[in-house]
Design a protein around this motif. Sequence first.
Motif, PDB file in Angstrom:
ATOM      1  N   TYR A  10       0.793  -1.215   0.000  1.00 53.10           N
ATOM      2  CA  TYR A  10       0.000   0.000   0.000  1.00 53.10           C
ATOM      3  C   TYR A  10       0.834   1.278   0.000  1.00 53.10           C
ATOM      4  O   TYR A  10       0.315   2.333  -0.353  1.00 53.10           O
ATOM      5  N   ARG A 118     -14.009   6.138  -3.281  1.00 48.81           N
ATOM      6  CA  ARG A 118     -14.048   4.680  -3.125  1.00 48.81           C
ATOM      7  C   ARG A 118     -15.391   4.168  -2.614  1.00 48.81           C
ATOM      8  O   ARG A 118     -15.741   3.009  -2.806  1.00 48.81           O
ATOM      9  N   HIS A 119     -16.154   5.032  -1.951  1.00 50.03           N
ATOM     10  CA  HIS A 119     -17.449   4.598  -1.412  1.00 50.03           C
ATOM     11  C   HIS A 119     -18.376   5.799  -1.324  1.00 50.03           C
ATOM     12  O   HIS A 119     -17.957   6.896  -0.945  1.00 50.03           O
ATOM     13  N   CYS A 126     -16.292   8.158   1.047  1.00 46.50           N
ATOM     14  CA  CYS A 126     -14.915   7.832   1.430  1.00 46.50           C
ATOM     15  C   CYS A 126     -14.012   8.087   0.226  1.00 46.50           C
ATOM     16  O   CYS A 126     -14.285   7.598  -0.877  1.00 46.50           O
ATOM     17  N   ILE A 128      -9.907   8.225  -1.204  1.00 42.78           N
ATOM     18  CA  ILE A 128      -8.529   7.782  -0.984  1.00 42.78           C
ATOM     19  C   ILE A 128      -7.580   8.817  -1.578  1.00 42.78           C
ATOM     20  O   ILE A 128      -7.736   9.234  -2.727  1.00 42.78           O
ATOM     21  N   ARG A 131      -3.115   7.096  -2.611  1.00 41.15           N
ATOM     22  CA  ARG A 131      -3.271   5.648  -2.710  1.00 41.15           C
ATOM     23  C   ARG A 131      -3.266   4.928  -1.366  1.00 41.15           C
ATOM     24  O   ARG A 131      -3.221   3.705  -1.319  1.00 41.15           O
ATOM     25  N   SER A 134      -7.467   7.198   3.890  1.00 40.60           N
ATOM     26  CA  SER A 134      -8.900   7.360   3.711  1.00 40.60           C
ATOM     27  C   SER A 134      -9.363   8.683   4.305  1.00 40.60           C
ATOM     28  O   SER A 134      -8.946   9.047   5.410  1.00 40.60           O
ATOM     29  N   TYR A 136     -12.917  10.897   5.133  1.00 41.02           N
ATOM     30  CA  TYR A 136     -14.366  10.813   5.257  1.00 41.02           C
ATOM     31  C   TYR A 136     -14.972  12.197   5.072  1.00 41.02           C
ATOM     32  O   TYR A 136     -14.565  13.157   5.730  1.00 41.02           O
ATOM     33  N   TYR A 166      -4.952   3.985  13.015  1.00 40.14           N
ATOM     34  CA  TYR A 166      -5.583   4.268  11.730  1.00 40.14           C
ATOM     35  C   TYR A 166      -5.815   5.774  11.645  1.00 40.14           C
ATOM     36  O   TYR A 166      -6.670   6.312  12.352  1.00 40.14           O
ATOM     37  N   TYR A 168      -7.043   9.405  11.099  1.00 43.00           N
ATOM     38  CA  TYR A 168      -8.381   9.942  10.843  1.00 43.00           C
ATOM     39  C   TYR A 168      -8.251  11.271  10.118  1.00 43.00           C
ATOM     40  O   TYR A 168      -7.553  12.173  10.579  1.00 43.00           O
TER      41      TYR A 168
END
Length: 235
Positions: A10, A118-119, A126, A128, A131, A134, A136, A166, A168
Motif C-alpha cells: 500500500y 471509493r465509497h 470515502c 482515498i 493511494r 482514507s 471521510y 488508523y 483519521y
Amino acid sequence: MSKIRKVSKYVKYTEQELDDYKDAAGSCVKKMSANFHLNFLPSGLKDFKTALQKLLLYKLIGTYDDVLEGIILDIHNVKLIGSSAAIRFDDPKLHIDISSDCYIFKPITGAIVRGTVRHVSSSQICVIIYRVFSVYIKLLNKSDVKLEVNSEIEFKIKAFNLEHMYPYIEGELVNSIESKNNLKRPKIEIEDPGEIENVVKLIEDIKKDECSDSASMSPSKPKKRKKGVTFKTEE
C-alpha cells in the motif's frame, strides 16, 4: 513477513510519483532530511542491504514520526553515519545511525486536495488520497452532488489526527464550500440616481399612512396592573 508485505503493497511509491505529489499545488507531501537510529540482529550482516531495506520498511515507512510530525511515505538516499555499529550491554542487537531524505505526509487544515472516491452512501463518502489514506466527507445535500465510485474530486481538509493506528482525516467538498459562500443577498443596482429619491418619498408616505391609521383607531383599554407591583409618581 506478512506485515512487511502488507505495508509494501500500500505504501510503495516510485520516486517520480512522490516528486509529483510534492510539487503539486496544495500538496500535503513534503520532502525532508532526517536522521534515524536503528538496531538489528547480527544475522543481518550476511546481506546488510536487504536487512536494512526490510528494517526501514518495518520500522519507519508507513508510521507516524513525532519529530517530523507526519507519516513517512518513503525513504531515499540512505547513508550510514559512522563506519561502525554499537553494541550495548545485555543486548545482542547492533545499533546504527542513518541519514536519509524522507517523503512525509503532513496534512494542513484548509488545504485543497484531490482524491479518488471509493465509497458513496446517503450521508458520507470515502475518498482515498495518495493511494493510502482514507478521508471521510459528510454530505450536506446529496441531491446537489453527483458522485461516482473511482471518480476524482477536490475537497478541503477539515480536521485530522495522525497519531492513531488508523489515521483519521475529515474533509469537506469544495462545491459545498462554494455554495455556502455564494448564499448572499442579491445586490440591487439602481441606474438612475433620481430613483433613490422616489424610494425615500415612498417610504415616508407609507409611514404617514400608518400613523393616520393608528390615530383613527379606538384607544385600547389600559392594561391591569400586576399584583405586588407599585408605581411611584412625581408630585
